[in-house]
Design an enzyme around this catalytic site. Structure first.
Site, PDB file in Angstrom:
ATOM      1  N   GLU C  71       0.808  -1.222   0.000  1.00 39.08           N
ATOM      2  CA  GLU C  71       0.000   0.000   0.000  1.00 39.08           C
ATOM      3  C   GLU C  71       0.839   1.268   0.000  1.00 39.08           C
ATOM      4  O   GLU C  71       0.525   2.227  -0.709  1.00 39.08           O
ATOM      5  CB  GLU C  71      -0.953   0.019   1.202  1.00 39.08           C
ATOM      6  CG  GLU C  71      -2.125  -0.946   1.071  1.00 39.08           C
ATOM      7  CD  GLU C  71      -1.777  -2.390   1.366  1.00 39.08           C
ATOM      8  OE1 GLU C  71      -0.649  -2.662   1.832  1.00 39.08           O
ATOM      9  OE2 GLU C  71      -2.630  -3.273   1.134  1.00 39.08           O
ATOM     10  N   HIS C 140     -11.136  -3.791   9.445  1.00 43.02           N
ATOM     11  CA  HIS C 140     -11.706  -3.697   8.096  1.00 43.02           C
ATOM     12  C   HIS C 140     -12.986  -2.867   8.089  1.00 43.02           C
ATOM     13  O   HIS C 140     -13.818  -3.045   7.208  1.00 43.02           O
ATOM     14  CB  HIS C 140     -12.064  -5.083   7.554  1.00 43.02           C
ATOM     15  CG  HIS C 140     -10.909  -5.907   7.110  1.00 43.02           C
ATOM     16  ND1 HIS C 140     -10.038  -6.493   7.986  1.00 43.02           N
ATOM     17  CD2 HIS C 140     -10.466  -6.247   5.871  1.00 43.02           C
ATOM     18  CE1 HIS C 140      -9.119  -7.175   7.309  1.00 43.02           C
ATOM     19  NE2 HIS C 140      -9.353  -7.044   6.029  1.00 43.02           N
TER      20      HIS C 140
HETATM   21  C1  LIG Z   1      -2.521  -4.480   4.320  1.00 42.71           C
HETATM   22  C2  LIG Z   1      -3.575  -5.301   3.673  1.00 42.71           C
HETATM   23  N1  LIG Z   1      -3.718  -5.209   2.351  1.00 42.71           N
HETATM   24  C3  LIG Z   1      -4.679  -5.921   1.719  1.00 42.71           C
HETATM   25  C4  LIG Z   1      -5.505  -6.743   2.432  1.00 42.71           C
HETATM   26  C5  LIG Z   1      -6.631  -7.508   1.748  1.00 42.71           C
HETATM   27  N2  LIG Z   1      -6.217  -8.903   1.652  1.00 42.71           N
HETATM   28  C6  LIG Z   1      -6.548  -9.786   2.612  1.00 42.71           C
HETATM   29  S1  LIG Z   1      -5.832 -11.274   2.356  1.00 42.71           S
HETATM   30  C7  LIG Z   1      -5.121 -10.743   0.922  1.00 42.71           C
HETATM   31  C8  LIG Z   1      -4.262 -11.679   0.151  1.00 42.71           C
HETATM   32  C9  LIG Z   1      -3.095 -12.124   0.984  1.00 42.71           C
HETATM   33  O1  LIG Z   1      -2.306 -12.983   0.248  1.00 42.71           O
HETATM   34  P1  LIG Z   1      -1.258 -13.919   0.940  1.00 42.71           P
HETATM   35  O2  LIG Z   1      -0.374 -13.104   1.826  1.00 42.71           O
HETATM   36  O3  LIG Z   1      -0.596 -14.686  -0.118  1.00 42.71           O
HETATM   37  O4  LIG Z   1      -2.110 -14.856   1.905  1.00 42.71           O
HETATM   38  P2  LIG Z   1      -3.204 -15.955   1.466  1.00 42.71           P
HETATM   39  O5  LIG Z   1      -4.524 -15.263   1.432  1.00 42.71           O
HETATM   40  O6  LIG Z   1      -2.818 -16.501   0.149  1.00 42.71           O
HETATM   41  O7  LIG Z   1      -3.157 -16.981   2.552  1.00 42.71           O
HETATM   42  C10 LIG Z   1      -5.426  -9.425   0.670  1.00 42.71           C
HETATM   43  C11 LIG Z   1      -4.963  -8.652  -0.491  1.00 42.71           C
HETATM   44  C12 LIG Z   1      -5.321  -6.784   3.816  1.00 42.71           C
HETATM   45  N3  LIG Z   1      -6.109  -7.516   4.594  1.00 42.71           N
HETATM   46  N4  LIG Z   1      -4.336  -6.077   4.412  1.00 42.71           N
END
Ligand SMILES: Cc1ncc(C[n+]2csc(CCOP(=O)(O)OP(=O)(O)O)c2C)c(N)n1
Ligand SMILES: Cc1ncc(C[n+]2csc(CCOP(=O)(O)OP(=O)(O)O)c2C)c(N)n1
Ligand SMILES: [Mg+2]
Ligand SMILES: [Mg+2]
Lengths: 335, 339, 339, 335
Positions: C71, C140
């Site tokens: 971000e 959130h």
């Molecule tokens: C700082 C932040 N940015 C975006 C999000 C929205 N978000 C939640 S999970 C996710 C994907 C995360 O990917 P990863 O780290 O690979 O974990 P996975 O879901 O694959 O277990 C996103 C973009 C968030 N919760 N926090």
């Protein structure tokens, strides 16, 4: 004999049959818990969203094999598996999802904030990468208080592109803190492929930038994860500093409840499902004589019963009082 | 010199604001082995404003920890340490850099106890050198207290004297929840009597630093001194201003402010942060909704920072935040019924 | 349905709030080759709330750019792009994650024109899905408009209807300075008439969405709908409430609010953000210092979010922000002179 | 002949004598500008603080040798050298330090915000690491608008531990953007040694984590920096993506005006001062016959005169009107 030993995977040399059976039980428990949560969600018993870790059970359980209650973990939005692996009670977990007073967070946190600080689970986190510096802080506490506990920091492939990743790994490295960074690379951050979002092929290669050991393992191979963790935990306990472990795995379900899976193919999903980490471990356990088919069935049945009991407990638990909106914002004034 | 924190019977010594903070940290490090200091260049350099000074020599690099330039991570390490048993005092080199760490302060530290249903605590203290007047321009001169004051789970204080700087820091360390302390950079060299040894100044209590009946001036941090200067001048004109040192932005001391406005019927808020949505907005609103409303006999006046980033040119910089003459003129107009 | 943005003679279509935003983005991408979209999962996924939808198919991955989960860096890339000739629309997946990017939004984007003495411009738009009600808990569900409203150099809007969501986004794109748009998540599926083609809704103008003489209710975002619901109910009781849709937090439309309060003599502010130091504090303060003060015949009432993080449990979650019955009861008490 | 050529350092093979003389002039200009600023500060003509780049002149000038006005730079709090290297007028720079209306920022920005967007200098930055993502954004603009300009992003060793570094380098790499990251490693971030704060020995080694080329060069060797930049700029212009260059150098003065130099020894400072990058370059220029001693003196004298004239211009310039505090917050409404 030595030669023979070498052909036996690490886990079967290293852990007692009892410990291995407990591991299988936890994997089943995670799978069944997630399925139970999914079903409860469908039936409208759970509010909000949730991120299921079905398909990633081996990684979670193997990562926690050598941790005691004094050791800490920090987890993620996809944290149910870590939570169970670290020893949480599924009843209190369900109660939390159902928003009940008996839940781990008394209904205030929900799926994304389940924690159990007393047994070393510092919590899931709604912020991608949020747990990374927190884990380093927990390791700093261990150092400062002269304890030998370690902290395991779970995060995803997506999280590895957050600035927090860089800052946390750098500090852990310069201070040689007892923390193990476990990147569960399930190939996507939401819809975004790691191959697109991450400049380097293996996330573990980023360890070079922090002069710490980095290793990529098959995250669906219980023994491979356990072995990498064993090395890293020993290193951390010996005061030699942090490690980065990349655990390659896959989530069977969508990112969350609103995912339409437009970024991946059905074939890909099915291919991964055909290589179920639980069945793989179970087969290995049987092959190494740790249990027989009936024993495995019994473990699964027992986990199923625990999940059913957990859901019942959650359903029957009381909700928080609506007037308690501001309770827990601050410590209660000493009475 | 707030009545609440001066104990004539207690031994005291003249100290600068910076020395008083260092004294508090030394006492804390001495008393409690779980206290650690973290921040950029707080070790041999002694801190950008020489607040930590020689503490690294006295307590060692294990407890006075220089961090890399990693505000988000550094703050997060402090949060994690606090969550697991330490009491970290984390210094931001300038409060402006806390903009990099809002996630850890606001999304994590402030909310963890609540999100975890009371099962965890994050007793961390964030120290933030704040405010303008040093010629450091827009990215090194901000006043962010309104941001943090808007966040449940945090406590936010702004000491204006050396004695309060020490007492509030020691109170913050005893508080089981995260506390943000804004330290105005222009106050660091200000001297004043400071009680020796350990004591605390309660968080959440304003101080009536001058009594009066004609108008209430609620001021914070360096503005307290400008308000007192103005009040002395006004007294010569026969206008007796009551001056309240806000001290705590969150929680805010409604009772003290309301009681004063009931008495004077007139309110002026003086603060350095940007006027719109600044601390004065809250003070004004709490009066306008309170029982003091009926006693108000004139519009509530707000004197806050200009609606602009802090400029570099020194004359512009001074013009961008309230100065004593600004307070004088608004009070005079208010008392004369010109507003 | 704000008068200012509906043109009966213009062709219009029923669209959801999300569709209206998408329509605005499509029009912008079509008209101006320097417009790009950036954000996490805005491409094939179509955005976490399906706002970008199929735009990647229509405009390609060069213009609808999925960012890594970064971000601070992503916002900074948007700032750098804006500084050098592009017009980026940057989507935060949830406004809560803007806590990671405050440095680029506040220290850089908001201040660059000023710090550079007018020699640069940062025409970037930040879209922020905001607010509670989705069961996503404390990290959130926040409402950060007061933070950004406190920052000179930014403009901050909160549309409450599909037509305004489109018109304000198109206005933001024409604005030469950074604009933050808060989009309440619970509004995304709300439908309403939206003029076709390009039009703008002026930034900085509130809308009187219901006229009345007994009390002024200033509400923002989703609270506008609750206020209108309450007003309809109150009308049955003979209480004619005037409802103002704030629309713009920075700059704030003083004139419209003051004119209304001069007429009604009573003010209730309804907003979802945390009550203390929230948008209602500013609205209250601007009235208490204005010429409308003399017309006020009762204390100003603020209905804001609870002094707590947003809880997960759905009943608690609802209790944490103003609901229609809360508005009803505060207006009734106000009109009856009970406060 | 080919052999001979190879023994000649890159800069003397690659640049015209005229270009090399201009480079020397710029280095002198930077040194003299910094000294003039320092003296003006002592005499109370300058407000606030400042961060001088004395000792780092070769790195700044060599990095900008092949940039046109269309190419961009982002700079840092220690940015005077970059600014002059990119072509700024010292009179307008002094005027800015003096808070005057004729300054680059009309007196609003001061030392930490000098910029000249029209000629591609996107500005110094008061936030460590603040310019890193901005540089990537500038490179994105070039790509989107189909231009072949590149962006050079200057930052310090201290900045390399900011999360912004990680996020910016990763995005530049995955999008193969035309940006060159130049880390001026002067061994300290304020008082903190890079060897303490940075987990890895060479910052350039972190390039591995972004699958981009990384190189460490002697930042006081004009030719070495110019050569590394030449390769990186060519790569960027060809659409092959970003590079990371670590330029090892040293600042002779304290971090800012309030530095007591307690973190480094007098010997260390003197050792570096005895290896002055300007004198080194000047000697090389004479050795390669680009100019003679008299020519070098003339260049220095000419730079001295420019600095003196710049200070005069600044002193005589008008201050902004105090009533203009909120001017430039937003674009003026179209008249
Ligand atoms: C700082 C932040 N940015 C975006 C999000 C929205 N978000 C939640 S999970 C996710 C994907 C995360 O990917 P990863 O780290 O690979 O974990 P996975 O879901 O694959 O277990 C996103 C973009 C968030 N919760 N926090
Ligand atoms: C985000 C941020 N953190 C801290 C500072 C305070 N500060 C200014 S310069 C500096 C040291 C920077 O070190 P480096 O990047 O090596 O650059 P150098 O000063 O050596 O040129 C620090 C800590 C700042 N301006 N911004
Ligand atoms: Mg993933
Ligand atoms: Mg440095």
């Amino acid at each position: 004999m030595v030669e023979n030993q070498k052909n036996i995977p690490f886990a079967f040399r290293h852990f007692t049959p009892e410990a291995l059976r407990r591991a299988l039980r936890k994997m089943h428990l995670i799978r069944l818990f997630e399925e139970g949560a999914e079903e409860s969600y469908m039936r409208g018993l759970i509010h909000g969203t949730m991120h299921l870790s079905i398909g990633q059970e081996a990684s979670a359980v193997a990562s926690c094999m050598e941790l005691t209650d004094a050791d800490k973990i920090t987890s993620t939005h996809r944290g149910h598996g870590h939570c169970i692996a670290k020893g949480a009670d599924v009843g209190r977990m369900f109660a939390e999802f159902f928003g009940k007073e008996t839940g781990y967070c008394h209904g205030r946190g929900g799926s994304m904030h389940i924690a159990d600080v007393k047994t070393g689970n510092l919590g899931a986190n709604g912020i991608v990468g949020g747990g990374l510096p927190i884990a380093v802080g927990a390791a700093l506490t261990a150092r400062r208080l002269g304890r030998d506990d370690v902290t395991v920091c779970f995060f995803g492939d997506g999280a590895n592109n957050e600035g927090a990743f860089h800052e946390a790994l750098n500090m852990a490295a310069i201070w040689k803190l007892p923390v193990i960074f476990v990147c569960e690379n399930n190939r996507y951050g939401m819809s975004t492929p790691a191959t697109y979002a991450t400049a380097v092929k293996n996330i573990a290669d980023r360890a070079v930038a922090y002069a710490m050991p980095g290793i990529t393992v098959d995250g669906n191979d219980f023994s491979a994860v356990a072995e990498a963790m064993h090395t890293a935990v020993a290193r951390a306990r010996a005061g030699e500093g942090p490690s980065l472990i990349e655990s390659l795995t896959y989530r069977w379900r969508g990112h969350s409840k609103s995912d339409r899976n437009r970024y991946r193919s059905k074939d890909e999903i099915e291919d991964w499902m055909s290589r179920d980490p639980i069945m793989r471990f179970r087969t290995d356990l049987i092959a190494h004589g740790v249990l027989d088919a009936a024993g495995a069935e019994a473990i699964e049945a027992e986990a199923k019963a625990a999940v059913a009991a957990g859901i019942d407990f959650a359903r029957e638990s009381p909700s928080p009082a609506i007037t308690d909106v501001t309770k827990f914002v601050h410590a209660e004034a000493a009475a | 010199m707030n009545a609440q924190t001066l104990f004539p019977e207690v031994q005291q010594r003249e100290m600068s604001f910076a020395e008083a903070i260092r004294d508090a940290m030394a006492i804390a490090l001495e008393r409690d082995p779980t206290v650690i200091l973290m921040g950029e260049d707080i070790g041999v350099y002694g801190g950008a404003f020489q607040v930590t000074g020689d503490l690294i020599e006295r307590f060692g690099a294990d407890r006075v920890i220089d961090t890399p330039i990693s505000e988000l991570g550094g703050a997060g390490v402090a949060v994690g340490a606090a969550l697991t048993g330490l009491k970290p005092i984390f210094e931001f080199q300038f409060s402006d850099f806390a903009a990099l760490a809002m996630e850890q302060i606001v999304n994590q530290a402030a909310k963890l106890r609540y999100m975890l249903g009371g099962e965890a605590a994050v007793p961390v203290v964030f120290r933030m050198p704040s405010g303008s007047g040093t010629g450091a321009a827009a990215q090194h001169s901000q006043s962010f207290e309104a941001w943090f004051g808007h966040v449940p789970g945090l406590k936010v204080v702004q000491p204006s004297t050396p004695a309060d700087a020490k007492g509030l820091l020691l109170a913050a360390l005893e508080d089981p929840d995260p506390v943000i302390i804004f330290e105005h950079k222009l106050l660091y060299k200000m001297k004043g009597p400071v009680p020796l040894g350990h004591y605390t100044t309660p968080i959440g209590k304003a101080a009536v630093v001058r009594e009066g009946s004609a108008v209430t001036i609620v001021a914070s941090a360096i503005m307290v001194h400008r308000a007192l200067e103005a009040a002395a001048e006004l007294a010569k004109e026969g206008i007796e201003a009551e001056v309240i040192d806000l001290r705590s932005v969150r929680p805010i001391d409604r009772a003290t402010i309301i009681a004063s406005v009931r008495k004077t019927g007139k309110l002026v808020c003086v603060y350095e942060g940007v006027r719109t949505l600044g601390v004065g907005a809250e003070i004004s609103a709490l009066i306008a909704e309170s029982e003091a409303f009926d006693y108000l006999d004139a519009p509530i006046q707000r004197l806050g920072g200009a609606e602009a980033p802090i400029p570099y040119n020194p004359d512009l910089e001074r013009a961008a935040v309230p100065q004593t003459p600004d307070i004088l003129s608004v009070v005079r107009r208010l008392v004369r019924g010109e507003v």
